[in-house]
Design an enzyme around this catalytic site. Structure first.
Site, PDB file in Angstrom:
ATOM      1  N   GLY A 138       5.162  -1.486   9.177  1.00  0.00           N
ATOM      2  CA  GLY A 138       6.141  -0.713   8.506  1.00  0.00           C
ATOM      3  C   GLY A 138       6.084   0.565   9.108  1.00  0.00           C
ATOM      4  N   GLY A 142       9.357   6.661   7.632  1.00  0.00           N
ATOM      5  CA  GLY A 142       8.205   7.352   6.491  1.00  0.00           C
ATOM      6  C   GLY A 142       6.775   7.618   7.130  1.00  0.00           C
ATOM      7  CB  ILE A 143       3.643   7.468   5.411  1.00  0.00           C
ATOM      8  CG1 ILE A 143       3.796   8.130   4.348  1.00  0.00           C
ATOM      9  CG2 ILE A 143       2.098   7.358   6.013  1.00  0.00           C
ATOM     10  CD1 ILE A 143       2.964   7.778   3.209  1.00  0.00           C
ATOM     11  N   GLY A 144       4.583   5.379   8.038  1.00  0.00           N
ATOM     12  CA  GLY A 144       4.326   4.657   9.016  1.00  0.00           C
ATOM     13  C   GLY A 144       4.765   5.124  10.423  1.00  0.00           C
ATOM     14  CB  SER A 267      -1.066   3.290  -4.090  1.00  0.00           C
ATOM     15  OG  SER A 267      -0.746   4.505  -4.906  1.00  0.00           O
ATOM     16  CE1 TYR A 297       3.653   0.146  -4.200  1.00  0.00           C
ATOM     17  CE2 TYR A 297       2.436   1.412  -5.833  1.00  0.00           C
ATOM     18  CZ  TYR A 297       3.017   1.034  -4.498  1.00  0.00           C
ATOM     19  OH  TYR A 297       2.585   2.157  -3.455  1.00  0.00           O
TER      20      TYR A 297
END
Length: 433
Positions: A138, A142-144, A267, A297
């Site tokens: 990913g 974003g964060i990836g 998370s 999730y």
């Protein structure tokens, strides 16, 4: 190395006898200088309840009850035997002297260097990752993307494992705008498909590269109920099953490259599932009638923590460690795109959440920090080790999830093989007719 300084202080006090005689006696008080949270010093005690004040380094430290150990010298010579009258032992060393003693700190007792406001640049300052190879799932946004950029700009060879090839190439171009000499590659990966995961692993192995950092970053959120081609609920398939299968396929490469690290981006949502005590496939991959995207999730993020812990238990002795982490709350990434409601909530929270560099800092820290060498089975938040949920730290649940996932993958491959054989027989029958 920590030194517990054993310091002895000779004290004299008056003891009243029956006839009013004052007897002076010499005693030794051993003081173990060990700072307590309240600033006091830990002591041992006898029946005498003495409250003493000991001044040290210009600071007043209160001493609680103290045990006195009586001792005496065998002669008045400068060098003489000393006798401890409590344990009846003789020593050639004056007990009033101070001696340092070495204490071995546990491996997981390390000082926190960064926090929630730290960025990837701060975490990696002065770090040379040349010769290291990392896979980031990913990594096209974003964060990836920030994780891949920061690792690549510090010398690592980084493989972007993504489903969207167009975005992946744009990400590589953006990284090269920061530093042209970076070594970044793209290999197609769709975590929803067991076949795609296998093809990714096969292609990576064909390149004969080592693998020092496997960063399982990709995730989906707020998706409606849908089954993949392998008949697995999509959120569970992407967030857990795909990453589990990818790690298993690359396990031999990780072991050959040891020391190596697996970093699982989970998370704080992993704390909320309360219905997984039985841990069965019907709950992990529920039917449409029992599906809610938020609960699903949360379950998948709990699976991330459990998987990381069990992986570390199995491989840490062979040089491969695994840790999980929380990057940040409601960060404005493409994660919330499937739901307009979630997009609005994430947009409203944007001024109060981390930047991409701050969000990826914990991932980069866990993947590269020298103090975490050989350390695994932990959960991190804001670049600091903290406790996961009670269920997340349950080794029995972790082992059961591992078994369920392995069996699920095996069953899906067996089913595919049977379908292929059946189709082949039908084709042969049509040709013969």
């Amino acid at each position: 190395m920590t030194l517990n300084l054993i310091r002895t202080v000779k004290m004299s006090f008056l003891m009243a006898g029956k006839r009013g005689l004052h007897l002076r006696a010499g005693f030794i008080m051993p003081i173990i200088l060990q700072n307590q949270p309240n600033g006091s010093i830990q002591k041992v005690t006898k029946e005498k309840k003495l409250q003493l004040i000991f001044h040290m380094a210009g600071r007043e430290c209160k001493m609680k009850k103290t045990e006195f150990i009586m001792w005496s010298k065998c002669s008045d010579l400068p060098i003489s035997d000393c006798i401890n009258h409590l344990n009846k032992r003789t020593t050639y060393t004056d007990p009033r002297l101070a001696f340092p003693t070495e204490v071995n700190k546990p491996k997981d007792d390390f000082r926190q260097r960064f926090d929630g406001s730290s960025t990837t640049d701060q975490v990696l300052q002065g770090t040379d990752l040349r010769g290291k190879v990392a896979i980031v799932t990913g990594a096209n946004c974003g964060i990836g993307l920030e994780t891949a950029r920061s690792l690549a700009c510090h010398g690592a060879k980084v493989i972007l494992a993504c489903r969207n090839g167009g975005k992946a190439h744009e990400a590589i171009k953006a990284i090269k705008n920061d530093m042209e000499s970076v070594d970044v590659h793209f290999i197609y990966l769709d975590l929803c498909s067991l076949q795609s995961v296998k093809e990714f692993a096969d292609e990576f192995k064909r390149k004969s590269w080592p693998l020092h950092m496997l960063i399982l970053n990709a995730a989906v959120f707020a998706l409606p109920w849908e089954e993949t081609e392998d008949e697995i609920e999509r959120t569970f398939a992407t967030n857990h099953v795909g990453h589990f299968y990818l790690t298993r396929l690359l396990e031999s490469t990780l072991l050959r490259s040891a020391p190596a690290r697996v970093v699982v981006v989970s998370s704080e949502s992993h704390r909320f599932p309360v219905d997984l005590n039985e841990m069965n496939l019907a709950q992990l991959s529920p039917p449409k009638s029992k599906f809610w995207f938020m609960t699903q999730y949360n379950r998948s993020k709990l699976c991330n923590v459990l998987f990381s812990n069990e992986l570390n238990r199995r491989l840490s002795r062979r040089g491969v460690t695994s840790n999980s982490l929380h990057p940040g709350n409601m960060m404005y990434t493409s994660l919330a795109n499937p739901s307009w409601t979630m997009r609005i909530l994430f947009f409203l929270a944007r001024p109060f959440t981390k930047s991409m560099k701050q969000g990826a800092a914990c991932t980069v820290f866990v993947a590269t920090a020298p103090e975490l060498s050989g350390i695994g089975g932990m959960y991190f938040n804001n670049c600091c080790q903290c406790e996961s949920s009670e269920l997340g730290s349950n080794p029995t649940a972790a082992a059961k999830l591992w078994s369920i996932t392995e069996q699920l993958i095996e069953d899906r491959w067996r089913s595919k093989s049977q379908n292929v054989d059946h189709s082949a027989r039908e084709v042969e029958s049509d040709v013969s007719d």
